[in-house]
Motif scaffolding. Structure first.
Motif, PDB file in Angstrom:
ATOM      1  N   LEU A 288       0.815  -1.208   0.000  1.00 46.80           N
ATOM      2  CA  LEU A 288       0.000   0.000   0.000  1.00 46.80           C
ATOM      3  C   LEU A 288       0.850   1.260   0.000  1.00 46.80           C
ATOM      4  O   LEU A 288       0.546   2.225  -0.711  1.00 46.80           O
ATOM      5  CB  LEU A 288      -0.946  -0.007   1.203  1.00 46.80           C
ATOM      6  N   VAL A 289       1.911   1.262   0.781  1.00 45.67           N
ATOM      7  CA  VAL A 289       2.785   2.440   0.821  1.00 45.67           C
ATOM      8  C   VAL A 289       3.480   2.635  -0.523  1.00 45.67           C
ATOM      9  O   VAL A 289       3.512   3.743  -1.069  1.00 45.67           O
ATOM     10  CB  VAL A 289       3.825   2.316   1.954  1.00 45.67           C
ATOM     11  N   SER A 290       4.003   1.560  -1.083  1.00 43.18           N
ATOM     12  CA  SER A 290       4.763   1.687  -2.335  1.00 43.18           C
ATOM     13  C   SER A 290       3.855   2.072  -3.495  1.00 43.18           C
ATOM     14  O   SER A 290       4.209   2.916  -4.324  1.00 43.18           O
ATOM     15  CB  SER A 290       5.510   0.387  -2.652  1.00 43.18           C
ATOM     16  N   GLN A 291       2.663   1.487  -3.571  1.00 46.04           N
ATOM     17  CA  GLN A 291       1.786   1.803  -4.698  1.00 46.04           C
ATOM     18  C   GLN A 291       1.234   3.218  -4.586  1.00 46.04           C
ATOM     19  O   GLN A 291       1.091   3.924  -5.597  1.00 46.04           O
ATOM     20  CB  GLN A 291       0.659   0.780  -4.859  1.00 46.04           C
ATOM     21  N   THR A 292       0.923   3.654  -3.367  1.00 47.97           N
ATOM     22  CA  THR A 292       0.410   5.016  -3.187  1.00 47.97           C
ATOM     23  C   THR A 292       1.478   6.044  -3.528  1.00 47.97           C
ATOM     24  O   THR A 292       1.216   7.044  -4.208  1.00 47.97           O
ATOM     25  CB  THR A 292      -0.084   5.219  -1.747  1.00 47.97           C
ATOM     26  N   THR A 293       2.687   5.797  -3.068  1.00 46.04           N
ATOM     27  CA  THR A 293       3.791   6.720  -3.358  1.00 46.04           C
ATOM     28  C   THR A 293       4.051   6.807  -4.848  1.00 46.04           C
ATOM     29  O   THR A 293       4.205   7.897  -5.413  1.00 46.04           O
ATOM     30  CB  THR A 293       5.064   6.276  -2.621  1.00 46.04           C
ATOM     31  N   ARG A 294       4.070   5.646  -5.516  1.00 45.28           N
ATOM     32  CA  ARG A 294       4.333   5.640  -6.957  1.00 45.28           C
ATOM     33  C   ARG A 294       3.205   6.315  -7.734  1.00 45.28           C
ATOM     34  O   ARG A 294       3.457   7.042  -8.708  1.00 45.28           O
ATOM     35  CB  ARG A 294       4.528   4.207  -7.442  1.00 45.28           C
ATOM     36  N   ALA A 295       1.968   6.100  -7.313  1.00 43.91           N
ATOM     37  CA  ALA A 295       0.829   6.738  -7.983  1.00 43.91           C
ATOM     38  C   ALA A 295       0.923   8.251  -7.872  1.00 43.91           C
ATOM     39  O   ALA A 295       0.659   8.987  -8.835  1.00 43.91           O
ATOM     40  CB  ALA A 295      -0.484   6.244  -7.377  1.00 43.91           C
ATOM     41  N   GLN A 296       1.332   8.744  -6.698  1.00 41.20           N
ATOM     42  CA  GLN A 296       1.468  10.186  -6.504  1.00 41.20           C
ATOM     43  C   GLN A 296       2.641  10.743  -7.301  1.00 41.20           C
ATOM     44  O   GLN A 296       2.576  11.858  -7.824  1.00 41.20           O
ATOM     45  CB  GLN A 296       1.630  10.493  -5.012  1.00 41.20           C
ATOM     46  N   GLU A 297       3.699   9.954  -7.403  1.00 45.80           N
ATOM     47  CA  GLU A 297       4.837  10.384  -8.240  1.00 45.80           C
ATOM     48  C   GLU A 297       4.403  10.540  -9.696  1.00 45.80           C
ATOM     49  O   GLU A 297       4.738  11.528 -10.359  1.00 45.80           O
ATOM     50  CB  GLU A 297       5.966   9.364  -8.147  1.00 45.80           C
ATOM     51  N   LEU A 298       3.648   9.572 -10.191  1.00 48.80           N
ATOM     52  CA  LEU A 298       3.175   9.633 -11.568  1.00 48.80           C
ATOM     53  C   LEU A 298       2.244  10.817 -11.787  1.00 48.80           C
ATOM     54  O   LEU A 298       2.159  11.357 -12.895  1.00 48.80           O
ATOM     55  CB  LEU A 298       2.456   8.329 -11.939  1.00 48.80           C
ATOM     56  N   ASN A 392       5.883 -10.010 -13.672  1.00 48.64           N
ATOM     57  CA  ASN A 392       5.486  -8.633 -13.363  1.00 48.64           C
ATOM     58  C   ASN A 392       5.786  -7.757 -14.567  1.00 48.64           C
ATOM     59  O   ASN A 392       6.753  -7.990 -15.297  1.00 48.64           O
ATOM     60  CB  ASN A 392       6.254  -8.065 -12.167  1.00 48.64           C
ATOM     61  N   GLY A 393       4.946  -6.755 -14.762  1.00 52.23           N
ATOM     62  CA  GLY A 393       5.238  -5.757 -15.774  1.00 52.23           C
ATOM     63  C   GLY A 393       6.233  -4.745 -15.240  1.00 52.23           C
ATOM     64  O   GLY A 393       6.150  -4.331 -14.084  1.00 52.23           O
ATOM     65  N   GLU A 394       7.164  -4.343 -16.081  1.00 49.58           N
ATOM     66  CA  GLU A 394       8.182  -3.362 -15.674  1.00 49.58           C
ATOM     67  C   GLU A 394       7.551  -2.070 -15.162  1.00 49.58           C
ATOM     68  O   GLU A 394       8.054  -1.448 -14.226  1.00 49.58           O
ATOM     69  CB  GLU A 394       9.059  -3.046 -16.890  1.00 49.58           C
ATOM     70  N   LYS A 395       6.405  -1.669 -15.744  1.00 51.96           N
ATOM     71  CA  LYS A 395       5.793  -0.395 -15.388  1.00 51.96           C
ATOM     72  C   LYS A 395       4.623  -0.547 -14.410  1.00 51.96           C
ATOM     73  O   LYS A 395       3.813   0.374 -14.240  1.00 51.96           O
ATOM     74  CB  LYS A 395       5.346   0.329 -16.657  1.00 51.96           C
ATOM     75  N   ASP A 396       4.534  -1.686 -13.762  1.00 49.55           N
ATOM     76  CA  ASP A 396       3.487  -1.921 -12.765  1.00 49.55           C
ATOM     77  C   ASP A 396       3.757  -1.040 -11.545  1.00 49.55           C
ATOM     78  O   ASP A 396       4.750  -1.229 -10.845  1.00 49.55           O
ATOM     79  CB  ASP A 396       3.487  -3.403 -12.368  1.00 49.55           C
ATOM     80  N   TYR A 397       2.846  -0.100 -11.276  1.00 55.16           N
ATOM     81  CA  TYR A 397       3.029   0.764 -10.099  1.00 55.16           C
ATOM     82  C   TYR A 397       2.261   0.235  -8.895  1.00 55.16           C
ATOM     83  O   TYR A 397       2.477   0.682  -7.763  1.00 55.16           O
ATOM     84  CB  TYR A 397       2.580   2.195 -10.409  1.00 55.16           C
ATOM     85  N   GLN A 398       1.352  -0.722  -9.105  1.00 52.72           N
ATOM     86  CA  GLN A 398       0.560  -1.237  -7.989  1.00 52.72           C
ATOM     87  C   GLN A 398       1.281  -2.356  -7.244  1.00 52.72           C
ATOM     88  O   GLN A 398       1.202  -2.432  -6.003  1.00 52.72           O
ATOM     89  CB  GLN A 398      -0.796  -1.721  -8.502  1.00 52.72           C
ATOM     90  N   VAL A 399       1.911  -3.245  -7.991  1.00 54.09           N
ATOM     91  CA  VAL A 399       2.758  -4.281  -7.389  1.00 54.09           C
ATOM     92  C   VAL A 399       4.115  -4.131  -8.073  1.00 54.09           C
ATOM     93  O   VAL A 399       4.379  -4.724  -9.103  1.00 54.09           O
ATOM     94  CB  VAL A 399       2.161  -5.685  -7.605  1.00 54.09           C
ATOM     95  N   ILE A 400       4.954  -3.319  -7.477  1.00 57.93           N
ATOM     96  CA  ILE A 400       6.195  -2.887  -8.110  1.00 57.93           C
ATOM     97  C   ILE A 400       7.162  -4.063  -8.217  1.00 57.93           C
ATOM     98  O   ILE A 400       7.480  -4.718  -7.222  1.00 57.93           O
ATOM     99  CB  ILE A 400       6.811  -1.712  -7.323  1.00 57.93           C
ATOM    100  N   PRO A 401       7.633  -4.355  -9.434  1.00 60.56           N
ATOM    101  CA  PRO A 401       8.412  -5.591  -9.648  1.00 60.56           C
ATOM    102  C   PRO A 401       9.681  -5.705  -8.823  1.00 60.56           C
ATOM    103  O   PRO A 401       9.960  -6.778  -8.270  1.00 60.56           O
ATOM    104  CB  PRO A 401       8.716  -5.572 -11.154  1.00 60.56           C
TER     105      PRO A 401
END
Length: 467
Positions: A288-298, A392-401
């Protein structure tokens, strides 16, 4: 995880409404502008004996024909409510236009709707959607889960033509209520995957999640562990089919499904193989922390906002992890968030309103969320002995590879598993679409449902292990 990024999560509930129906009945369509996406919304309003009823569609999320809880139309004001999920649409009828506001959980968004032909409100086909006639057998099936009050689950079994003891795979959906095609944003990835595999000689069972479409039961109060028993019921059903080789039944899980599949394989040593599609390798807090942070970065959020939000999430999720009394966890989260806010004196802390705190406390005290946050996937992965393909997809922001694939590999090595394939696929997002950024706003805009390269890789890997 679908549960985290879905803008509208709506439970099918009972429907009653009343009053002057003539002027407002018909089909209505509009665009709901939510963070990261523009979602088409349709209302279908009908009347019987002066009683209004409404169904709602969110076509891009694959959610069609959902009943609402009440509909009223008085003095040119329309009110449509979905009580259980605290959804409300209030609008004024102005000719052939509804000018209104869509509200959910304390958030309000303007939503203008126009009259439309019924045909224009139907979900559109995507280029990869397969069309009949199919070169394989298609059968609607039902099976029961004896560990969940014998709820009946409904699905589709596709079997290669003239199959005799075929290998088979059960598809396990991501988080949130999903139908058998795992429909989201008008994409049907499980339909595409099942079609590809079955054309190549692999039987596939995909089914509606409990409480969704034709399946019985409810999502409310259920955890990933409960959903694992639904998978076990599916496995046991396939073992009764004469066309299926009971020694060649495997599981393919997407997102949360990739968390659930190892649970089943850890208990059932006869599972032939696992395919983990964006499966998790770290616990729910880190996801949850990693996906939220990455979503906000994007989305272009400044670094100080990212740091503040991560700090808040760590405090909140830490409370969830430490809690030992489910009856008090919501209150504990509220107290923790209020204390955090009151000790922070900056621009961002002012946005933590009591209403927001109450909403977050309700979300993060849900049994599903508590289980997800507290559970380490390694617990199950360390018991898996069958062949595993983790993608995993390289650009997966929800489950970061790079955060999830290495722990998956480490846990499987600890199990002394001799057949593990770990692959990061270039340019693919969480849905295994070819993407530019990987952000959720791209999901609906991309025509591709499932990368052909990924489909071929999955297919060939399974065939190699089920010769």
């Amino acid at each position: 995880m679908t549960r985290i990024i879905t803008a509208l999560t709506i439970i099918v509930i009972a429907l009653i409404g009343k009053l002057h129906a003539q002027e407002v009945t018909g089909h209505w369509t509009g665009i709901l502008e939510v963070p990261g996406a523009s979602l088409p919304i349709n209302f279908h309003i009908s009347a019987e004996e002066n009683i209004l009823s409404t169904t709602m569609d969110s076509p891009d999320q694959g959610a069609m024909g959902m009943p609402t809880s009440s509909t009223s139309f008085n003095e040119n004001t329309l009110v449509i409510a979905m009580d259980e999920k605290k959804v409300n649409y209030t609008a004024t009828l102005e000719g052939d236009v509804l000018n209104g506001t869509f509200s959910q959980g304390g958030n309000s968004i303007p939503l203008k709707m126009s009259r439309a032909a019924e045909e224009d409100t139907k979900a559109k086909r995507r280029p990869q959607d397969p069309s009949e006639p199919f070169p394989y057998h298609v059968e609607d099936v039902k099976f029961k889960n004896p560990t969940a009050n014998n709820i009946q689950l409904a699905g589709t079994l596709t079997i290669p033509a003239n199959a005799s003891k075929s290998a088979a795979v059960i598809l396990i959906s991501g988080s949130g209520p999903q139908n058998r095609d795992e429909e989201i944003y008008n994409h049907r990835p499980f339909l595409v995957l099942a079609d590809h595999l079955t054309r190549n000689g692999i039987a596939v069972l995909r089914y509606d999640d409990r409480g969704v479409a034709e399946s019985e039961g409810t999502q409310k109060g259920a955890t990933s562990a409960d959903f694992a028993t639904d998978v076990e019921a599916a496995v046991n059903y396939l073992r009764t089919r004469k066309e299926i080789d009971p020694k060649k039944i495997g599981l393919a899980g997407h997102s949360e499904g990739g968390f659930i599949a190892p649970m089943v394989a850890a208990r059932d040593k006869d599972i032939a193989f696992l395919v983990l599609l964006a499966g998790t390798g770290i616990d729910g807090e880190e996801i949850l922390v990693s996906q939220t942070t990455r979503a906000q970065e994007l989305a272009g959020a400044p670094k100080d906002a990212l740091a503040f939000n991560e700090q808040l999430m760590r405090v909140m999720l830490g409370t969830v992890k430490k809690s030992t009394n489910h009856d008090k966890i919501e209150e504990e989260i509220i107290n923790t968030m209020k204390s955090f806010r009151d000790n922070q004196k900056n621009l961002y802390s002012a946005a933590i309103t009591d209403q927001l705190i109450k909403r977050e406390a309700s979300t993060f005290s849900d049994p599903w969320m508590v289980y997800f946050v507290k559970t380490d996937p390694a617990t199950f992965l360390k018991q898996v002995k069958c062949p595993v393909l983790a993608l995993n997809g390289e650009k997966d922001y929800q489950v970061i590879p790079n955060l999830n694939l290495p722990p998956i590999e480490t846990a499987l090595k600890a199990a002394n598993n001799k057949d593990v394939t770990i692959t990061e696929l270039p340019n693919l997002n969480h849905l295994f679409q070819t993407s530019t950024k990987g952000s959720s706003e791209e999901y609906v805009k991309i025509d591709e449902t499932f990368s052909p390269k990924a489909l071929t890789l999955i297919n060939n890997w399974i065939l190699e292990r089920t010769k």
